[in-house]
Design an enzyme around this catalytic site. Structure first.
Site, PDB file in Angstrom:
ATOM      1  N   HIS A  19      46.032  42.637  44.213  1.00  0.00           N
ATOM      2  CA  HIS A  19      46.641  43.210  43.012  1.00  0.00           C
ATOM      3  C   HIS A  19      47.691  44.272  43.340  1.00  0.00           C
ATOM      4  O   HIS A  19      48.629  44.471  42.577  1.00  0.00           O
ATOM      5  CB  HIS A  19      45.548  43.743  42.082  1.00  0.00           C
ATOM      6  CG  HIS A  19      44.690  42.647  41.517  1.00  0.00           C
ATOM      7  ND1 HIS A  19      43.394  42.822  41.102  1.00  0.00           N
ATOM      8  CD2 HIS A  19      44.959  41.310  41.320  1.00  0.00           C
ATOM      9  CE1 HIS A  19      42.899  41.667  40.658  1.00  0.00           C
ATOM     10  NE2 HIS A  19      43.820  40.743  40.802  1.00  0.00           N
ATOM     11  N   HIS A  42      44.961  30.140  38.862  1.00  0.00           N
ATOM     12  CA  HIS A  42      43.504  30.349  38.861  1.00  0.00           C
ATOM     13  C   HIS A  42      43.265  31.742  38.262  1.00  0.00           C
ATOM     14  O   HIS A  42      43.183  32.732  38.989  1.00  0.00           O
ATOM     15  CB  HIS A  42      42.938  30.247  40.273  1.00  0.00           C
ATOM     16  CG  HIS A  42      43.108  28.886  40.880  1.00  0.00           C
ATOM     17  ND1 HIS A  42      44.331  28.419  41.316  1.00  0.00           N
ATOM     18  CD2 HIS A  42      42.225  27.890  41.087  1.00  0.00           C
ATOM     19  CE1 HIS A  42      44.173  27.183  41.779  1.00  0.00           C
ATOM     20  NE2 HIS A  42      42.906  26.844  41.648  1.00  0.00           N
ATOM     21  N   SER A 103      44.215  39.452  37.249  1.00  0.00           N
ATOM     22  CA  SER A 103      45.642  39.132  37.370  1.00  0.00           C
ATOM     23  C   SER A 103      46.320  38.828  36.026  1.00  0.00           C
ATOM     24  O   SER A 103      47.460  39.262  35.821  1.00  0.00           O
ATOM     25  CB  SER A 103      45.842  37.972  38.358  1.00  0.00           C
ATOM     26  OG  SER A 103      45.030  36.866  38.025  1.00  0.00           O
ATOM     27  N   GLU A 121      42.552  28.015  33.845  1.00  0.00           N
ATOM     28  CA  GLU A 121      41.169  28.354  34.175  1.00  0.00           C
ATOM     29  C   GLU A 121      40.299  27.175  33.759  1.00  0.00           C
ATOM     30  O   GLU A 121      40.570  26.525  32.744  1.00  0.00           O
ATOM     31  CB  GLU A 121      40.737  29.643  33.449  1.00  0.00           C
ATOM     32  CG  GLU A 121      39.288  30.056  33.659  1.00  0.00           C
ATOM     33  CD  GLU A 121      38.868  30.164  35.117  1.00  0.00           C
ATOM     34  OE1 GLU A 121      39.505  30.881  35.895  1.00  0.00           O
ATOM     35  OE2 GLU A 121      37.871  29.484  35.489  1.00  0.00           O
ATOM     36  N   ASP A 149      43.221  21.688  35.526  1.00  0.00           N
ATOM     37  CA  ASP A 149      43.306  21.987  36.952  1.00  0.00           C
ATOM     38  C   ASP A 149      44.646  22.673  37.278  1.00  0.00           C
ATOM     39  O   ASP A 149      45.708  22.078  37.105  1.00  0.00           O
ATOM     40  CB  ASP A 149      43.193  20.642  37.699  1.00  0.00           C
ATOM     41  CG  ASP A 149      43.233  20.801  39.195  1.00  0.00           C
ATOM     42  OD1 ASP A 149      43.307  21.950  39.669  1.00  0.00           O
ATOM     43  OD2 ASP A 149      43.192  19.776  39.893  1.00  0.00           O
ATOM     44  N   GLY A 150      44.564  23.921  37.731  1.00  0.00           N
ATOM     45  CA  GLY A 150      45.782  24.674  38.030  1.00  0.00           C
ATOM     46  C   GLY A 150      46.598  24.074  39.163  1.00  0.00           C
ATOM     47  O   GLY A 150      47.827  24.157  39.164  1.00  0.00           O
ATOM     48  N   ASP A 170      45.374  31.732  43.416  1.00  0.00           N
ATOM     49  CA  ASP A 170      44.218  32.548  43.824  1.00  0.00           C
ATOM     50  C   ASP A 170      42.911  31.808  43.530  1.00  0.00           C
ATOM     51  O   ASP A 170      42.123  32.224  42.692  1.00  0.00           O
ATOM     52  CB  ASP A 170      44.294  33.880  43.041  1.00  0.00           C
ATOM     53  CG  ASP A 170      43.131  34.796  43.333  1.00  0.00           C
ATOM     54  OD1 ASP A 170      42.568  34.716  44.440  1.00  0.00           O
ATOM     55  OD2 ASP A 170      42.775  35.595  42.447  1.00  0.00           O
TER      56      ASP A 170
HETATM   57  N1  SAM Z   1      43.290  35.452  39.788  1.00  0.00           N
HETATM   58  C1  SAM Z   1      42.133  36.174  39.243  1.00  0.00           C
HETATM   59  C2  SAM Z   1      42.376  37.654  39.397  1.00  0.00           C
HETATM   60  O1  SAM Z   1      43.033  38.076  40.355  1.00  0.00           O
HETATM   61  O2  SAM Z   1      41.913  38.408  38.534  1.00  0.00           O
HETATM   62  C3  SAM Z   1      40.849  35.762  39.915  1.00  0.00           C
HETATM   63  C4  SAM Z   1      40.650  34.288  40.004  1.00  0.00           C
HETATM   64  S1  SAM Z   1      39.148  33.773  40.775  1.00  0.00           S
HETATM   65  C5  SAM Z   1      39.364  34.225  42.450  1.00  0.00           C
HETATM   66  C6  SAM Z   1      39.381  32.027  40.823  1.00  0.00           C
HETATM   67  C7  SAM Z   1      39.203  31.357  39.456  1.00  0.00           C
HETATM   68  O3  SAM Z   1      39.672  30.019  39.539  1.00  0.00           O
HETATM   69  C8  SAM Z   1      37.765  31.271  38.972  1.00  0.00           C
HETATM   70  O4  SAM Z   1      37.637  31.887  37.730  1.00  0.00           O
HETATM   71  C9  SAM Z   1      37.481  29.760  38.868  1.00  0.00           C
HETATM   72  O5  SAM Z   1      36.660  29.418  37.770  1.00  0.00           O
HETATM   73  C10 SAM Z   1      38.874  29.199  38.687  1.00  0.00           C
HETATM   74  N2  SAM Z   1      39.080  27.804  39.133  1.00  0.00           N
HETATM   75  C11 SAM Z   1      38.408  27.115  40.091  1.00  0.00           C
HETATM   76  N3  SAM Z   1      38.971  25.911  40.269  1.00  0.00           N
HETATM   77  C12 SAM Z   1      40.039  25.832  39.432  1.00  0.00           C
HETATM   78  C13 SAM Z   1      41.059  24.872  39.197  1.00  0.00           C
HETATM   79  N4  SAM Z   1      41.060  23.711  39.874  1.00  0.00           N
HETATM   80  N5  SAM Z   1      42.022  25.139  38.297  1.00  0.00           N
HETATM   81  C14 SAM Z   1      42.013  26.328  37.617  1.00  0.00           C
HETATM   82  N6  SAM Z   1      41.097  27.289  37.806  1.00  0.00           N
HETATM   83  C15 SAM Z   1      40.122  27.058  38.693  1.00  0.00           C
END
Ligand code: SAM
Length: 296
Positions: A19, A42, A103, A121, A149-150, A170
């Site tokens: 961050h 993500h 984020s 998400e 899916d991101g 992320d």
């Molecule tokens: N970026 C956030 C932050 O800095 O506050 C934290 C994100 S966390 C490390 C990763 C997130 O990605 C989780 O909430 C998880 O549920 C989500 N996730 C997992 N696989 C995913 C996908 N294929 N596409 C989108 N989100 C996904």
């Protein structure tokens, strides 16, 4: 799949690195007149309680953000670190640190009316929390949440009409396939939009995929003739230890890195002072260190 909840990890040392970098990048990128598109592939839940059950159970913020603010450094905080602390303070009304922005909220707090933010998400609970949190912002069409899916979803938005974008990638790396998916997503994105700024967070753990990812990204940037920056923060040894009963104790996440392609030219100088202070304030043993490399 989807056992990862960022609420347990919010404000940990990895978030401090990620961050601080994200904020420094956005400070630079939001200065221009042209609209900026930010893609957070993500997103997580968006906002977290530092005094809630999740944070108290893991106590990771206590070794991360809360430690950073508990004991100021000998010298004044480096400007990028002070900016990060002030930004988190903006989400808290008193001296009590109860809220930590993820984020999506960090990004949105820096955008102006012409800029756009897309959030992906997939966790069934976190998507609901994210949607409720983002609704409070009353940001209208500026912020879009996509329950898909991101890794795949980014493609359809590149290149963006304004030709200015930051992609934050992320993932939770719950499955080892995530490492290959990050590399594939950034490779594809660079083909569609080579001048975008790409920021990838990854854990530094004893796993070949984790060590290969920054190497792959560096090769991609160099082959594309693009500038890159690689920052890492280690707070402790990754070695397994034994407790008094002889049980093996896993160290938890010892280190993480941020790899950027097309970083702002101001970023390296900002991190040069901030990273050693993160080490000074967050170190858990004598293995604590940071690295900062750039090229291209
Ligand atoms: N970026 C956030 C932050 O800095 O506050 C934290 C994100 S966390 C490390 C990763 C997130 O990605 C989780 O909430 C998880 O549920 C989500 N996730 C997992 N696989 C995913 C996908 N294929 N596409 C989108 N989100 C996904």
């Amino acid at each position: 799949m989807f056992s990862y909840r960022h609420a347990f990890h919010a404000g940990n040392h990895a978030d401090v690195l990620k961050h601080t970098v994200l904020l420094a990048v956005l400070r630079h990128m939001t200065q221009k007149e042209t609209a900026l598109n930010v893609f957070d592939t993500h997103a997580g839940a968006g906002l977290y309680r530092l005094d809630g059950d999740y944070a108290k159970t893991s106590a990771e913020a206590a070794d991360g953000f809360l430690k950073l603010v508990a004991t100021p450094p000998k010298e004044p905080y480096a400007p990028a670190l002070k900016d990060y602390i002030d930004m988190v303070a903006g989400f808290n009304t008193t001296n009590h640190w109860s809220v930590y922005p993820g984020s999506p909220f960090i990004i949105q707090s820096l955008l102006s009316g012409r800029d756009k933010l897309k959030l992906w998400e997939m966790h069934p609970t976190d998507i609901k929390t994210l949607t409720a949190n983002v609704a409070q912002l009353e940001a209208g069409r500026q912020v879009a949440i996509l329950r898909e899916d991101g890794f795949e979803g980014l493609k359809k938005f590149l290149p963006p009409p304004s030709r200015r974008a930051l992609v934050l990638c992320d993932p939770s790396y719950e499955v080892k396939h995530d490492y290959a998916r990050v590399a594939a997503m950034i490779t594809d994105a660079m083909q569609r939009f080579a001048t975008g700024t790409y920021a990838v967070w990854y854990p530094i753990i004893p796993r070949p995929e984790a060590h290969d990812l920054p190497k792959k990204l560096k090769t991609l940037a160099n082959r594309s003739g693009k500038a890159w920056l690689h920052a890492t923060l280690t707070v402790k040894s990754s070695k397994l230890t034994q407790d008094e009963q002889g049980e093996v104790v896993r160290p938890g996440l010892p280190a993480s890195g941020m790899f950027l392609i097309n970083p702002p030219h101001t970023l390296k100088a900002a991190l040069k002072d901030a990273l050693p202070q993160m080490v000074e304030l967050l170190k858990q043993d004598s293995n604590a260190t940071s690295t900062l490399e750039s090229g291209g």
